[in-house]
Structures are given as C-alpha cells and as structure tokens.
Write a protein that holds these residues in place. Structure first.
Motif, PDB file in Angstrom:
ATOM      1  N   ASP A  38     -44.235 -26.265 -15.236  1.00 28.76           N
ATOM      2  CA  ASP A  38     -44.449 -27.354 -14.284  1.00 28.76           C
ATOM      3  C   ASP A  38     -44.551 -26.837 -12.850  1.00 28.76           C
ATOM      4  OD1 ASP A  38     -44.354 -29.144 -16.392  1.00 28.76           O
ATOM      5  OD2 ASP A  38     -42.293 -29.791 -15.978  1.00 28.76           O
ATOM      6  N   SER A  39     -43.603 -26.001 -12.448  1.00 29.42           N
ATOM      7  CA  SER A  39     -43.588 -25.549 -11.051  1.00 29.42           C
ATOM      8  C   SER A  39     -44.792 -24.668 -10.731  1.00 29.42           C
ATOM      9  CB  SER A  39     -42.278 -24.823 -10.709  1.00 29.42           C
ATOM     10  OG  SER A  39     -42.149 -23.613 -11.427  1.00 29.42           O
ATOM     11  N   CYS A  40     -45.278 -23.921 -11.705  1.00 27.16           N
ATOM     12  CA  CYS A  40     -46.431 -23.047 -11.466  1.00 27.16           C
ATOM     13  C   CYS A  40     -47.729 -23.822 -11.285  1.00 27.16           C
ATOM     14  CB  CYS A  40     -46.545 -22.010 -12.574  1.00 27.16           C
ATOM     15  SG  CYS A  40     -45.297 -20.707 -12.434  1.00 27.16           S
ATOM     16  N   GLN A  41     -47.689 -25.118 -11.504  1.00 23.74           N
ATOM     17  CA  GLN A  41     -48.852 -25.969 -11.253  1.00 23.74           C
ATOM     18  C   GLN A  41     -48.846 -26.505  -9.820  1.00 23.74           C
ATOM     19  OE1 GLN A  41     -51.249 -26.183 -13.640  1.00 23.74           O
ATOM     20  NE2 GLN A  41     -49.884 -24.789 -14.736  1.00 23.74           N
ATOM     21  N   THR A  42     -47.834 -26.116  -9.041  1.00 25.83           N
ATOM     22  CA  THR A  42     -47.686 -26.607  -7.666  1.00 25.83           C
ATOM     23  C   THR A  42     -47.798 -25.432  -6.689  1.00 25.83           C
ATOM     24  OG1 THR A  42     -45.298 -26.252  -7.422  1.00 25.83           O
ATOM     25  CG2 THR A  42     -45.985 -28.267  -8.572  1.00 25.83           C
ATOM     26  N   ASP A  43     -47.717 -25.759  -5.421  1.00 27.05           N
ATOM     27  CA  ASP A  43     -47.618 -24.729  -4.380  1.00 27.05           C
ATOM     28  C   ASP A  43     -46.232 -24.774  -3.744  1.00 27.05           C
ATOM     29  OD1 ASP A  43     -50.136 -23.538  -4.561  1.00 27.05           O
ATOM     30  OD2 ASP A  43     -51.069 -25.115  -3.353  1.00 27.05           O
ATOM     31  N   ASP A  44     -45.251 -25.253  -4.477  1.00 25.70           N
ATOM     32  CA  ASP A  44     -43.868 -25.303  -4.007  1.00 25.70           C
ATOM     33  C   ASP A  44     -43.228 -23.940  -4.307  1.00 25.70           C
ATOM     34  OD1 ASP A  44     -41.154 -25.696  -3.578  1.00 25.70           O
ATOM     35  OD2 ASP A  44     -41.115 -27.686  -4.500  1.00 25.70           O
ATOM     36  N   THR A  83     -37.419 -20.105  -7.753  1.00 25.40           N
ATOM     37  CA  THR A  83     -36.206 -20.418  -8.507  1.00 25.40           C
ATOM     38  C   THR A  83     -36.467 -20.374 -10.011  1.00 25.40           C
ATOM     39  OG1 THR A  83     -35.307 -21.777  -6.720  1.00 25.40           O
ATOM     40  CG2 THR A  83     -34.455 -22.200  -8.929  1.00 25.40           C
ATOM     41  N   ASP A  84     -37.523 -21.029 -10.440  1.00 25.75           N
ATOM     42  CA  ASP A  84     -37.804 -21.119 -11.877  1.00 25.75           C
ATOM     43  C   ASP A  84     -38.213 -19.772 -12.469  1.00 25.75           C
ATOM     44  OD1 ASP A  84     -37.193 -23.817 -11.760  1.00 25.75           O
ATOM     45  OD2 ASP A  84     -39.287 -24.452 -11.602  1.00 25.75           O
ATOM     46  N   VAL A  85     -39.093 -19.051 -11.792  1.00 29.19           N
ATOM     47  CA  VAL A  85     -39.558 -17.762 -12.318  1.00 29.19           C
ATOM     48  C   VAL A  85     -38.435 -16.734 -12.259  1.00 29.19           C
ATOM     49  CG1 VAL A  85     -41.225 -15.883 -12.027  1.00 29.19           C
ATOM     50  CG2 VAL A  85     -41.988 -18.253 -11.856  1.00 29.19           C
ATOM     51  N   LYS A 140     -37.007 -14.718 -15.317  1.00 35.34           N
ATOM     52  CA  LYS A 140     -36.912 -13.259 -15.230  1.00 35.34           C
ATOM     53  C   LYS A 140     -35.570 -12.780 -15.774  1.00 35.34           C
ATOM     54  CE  LYS A 140     -36.246  -9.757 -11.767  1.00 35.34           C
ATOM     55  NZ  LYS A 140     -35.813  -9.642 -10.393  1.00 35.34           N
ATOM     56  N   GLY A 141     -34.494 -13.445 -15.363  1.00 30.38           N
ATOM     57  CA  GLY A 141     -33.163 -13.067 -15.838  1.00 30.38           C
ATOM     58  C   GLY A 141     -33.001 -13.247 -17.334  1.00 30.38           C
ATOM     59  N   SER A 195     -41.096 -10.458 -12.565  1.00 28.55           N
ATOM     60  CA  SER A 195     -40.672  -9.614 -11.435  1.00 28.55           C
ATOM     61  C   SER A 195     -41.774  -9.503 -10.390  1.00 28.55           C
ATOM     62  CB  SER A 195     -40.301  -8.207 -11.920  1.00 28.55           C
ATOM     63  OG  SER A 195     -39.153  -8.259 -12.720  1.00 28.55           O
ATOM     64  N   GLN A 196     -43.008  -9.351 -10.856  1.00 24.72           N
ATOM     65  CA  GLN A 196     -44.135  -9.234  -9.929  1.00 24.72           C
ATOM     66  C   GLN A 196     -44.278 -10.499  -9.083  1.00 24.72           C
ATOM     67  OE1 GLN A 196     -47.514 -10.872 -10.168  1.00 24.72           O
ATOM     68  NE2 GLN A 196     -47.890  -9.913  -8.211  1.00 24.72           N
ATOM     69  N   VAL A 197     -44.150 -11.654  -9.712  1.00 26.15           N
ATOM     70  CA  VAL A 197     -44.285 -12.917  -8.982  1.00 26.15           C
ATOM     71  C   VAL A 197     -43.116 -13.108  -8.024  1.00 26.15           C
ATOM     72  CG1 VAL A 197     -44.315 -15.444  -9.229  1.00 26.15           C
ATOM     73  CG2 VAL A 197     -45.738 -14.011 -10.714  1.00 26.15           C
TER      74      VAL A 197
END
Length: 116
Positions: free
Chosen positions: A46-52, A58-60, A64-65, A80-82
C-alpha cells in the motif's frame, strides 16, 4: 513443495536463520510458513503506491528487519537499497528500487504459497 525445499530456495544460509531460532527447526519452519500473513506485507504494498516517504521508510524498514531475520537475503537487500536511498533523500533511487522490493516479496510469498 515441502517447507525444507522452500527454505532451500529462499534462504542462502539456512543455518544462520536456524541459529536465530535457537536451533529449533520446527519453530523456524512455523514462522517462515506464516510470513505471507504478516501485516507488513500489505502495508508495504500500500505505502509503495504513494509518495509518502516517511510511511514507505517505516514499512520497508520493518520488512527489511523481518526478511533479514528469516534470511531472505534477496528481499533484505532490496529493502536495504530503498531504505538507504530514502535516508539519503534520493527519492528517485528509492522509487527505482521499489519494484525490486515488490518483486522479491512476490517471489518469497509465491514460493511459500506452494508449501503443502
């Protein structure tokens, strides 16, 4: 496909993942099987569809963890790259890396969906 076969496909160093689960193979397998149910997956999608960028970070970062703990190296590296790009305010770089995160996430969930 067995969970053992899925682990071999997804986790390059399963012995390291097993250590993080105190050597308890059954416990590790149970959590890996449940990975596709993690709420973070939908949050990332969901968040990756936004520019927030704060939300994406936070989500990525959370994904990652989780992926690092499970030993899903390709997913961990994509995340990690993102995360690194967002922290550097390189939003074009982050935007370019998001499809890789989503593709690796689909790969992990796709393999785990085949577990009987």
């Amino acid at each position: 496909m067995t969970i053992g076969e899925a682990i071999q496909k997804l986790i390059p160093k399963p012995e390291e993942t097993l250590e993080r689960f105190s050597g308890n193979q059954e416990f590790m397998e149970m959590f890996i099987k449940k990975f596709p149910e993690d709420a973070t997956i939908q949050a990332v999608k969901d968040s990756c569809q936004t520019d927030d960028w704060d939300r994406i970070l936070t989500d990525v970062h959370t994904l990652k963890g989780t992926s690092g703990n499970f030993g899903f190296e390709a997913l961990f590296n994509a995340c990690s790259q993102v995360v690194t790009a967002i922290r550097a305010k390189d939003f074009d770089g982050a935007r370019a890396g998001i499809p890789n995160v989503l593709a690796e996430l689909d790969t992990v969930c796709g393999v785990l969906a085949q577990v009987e």
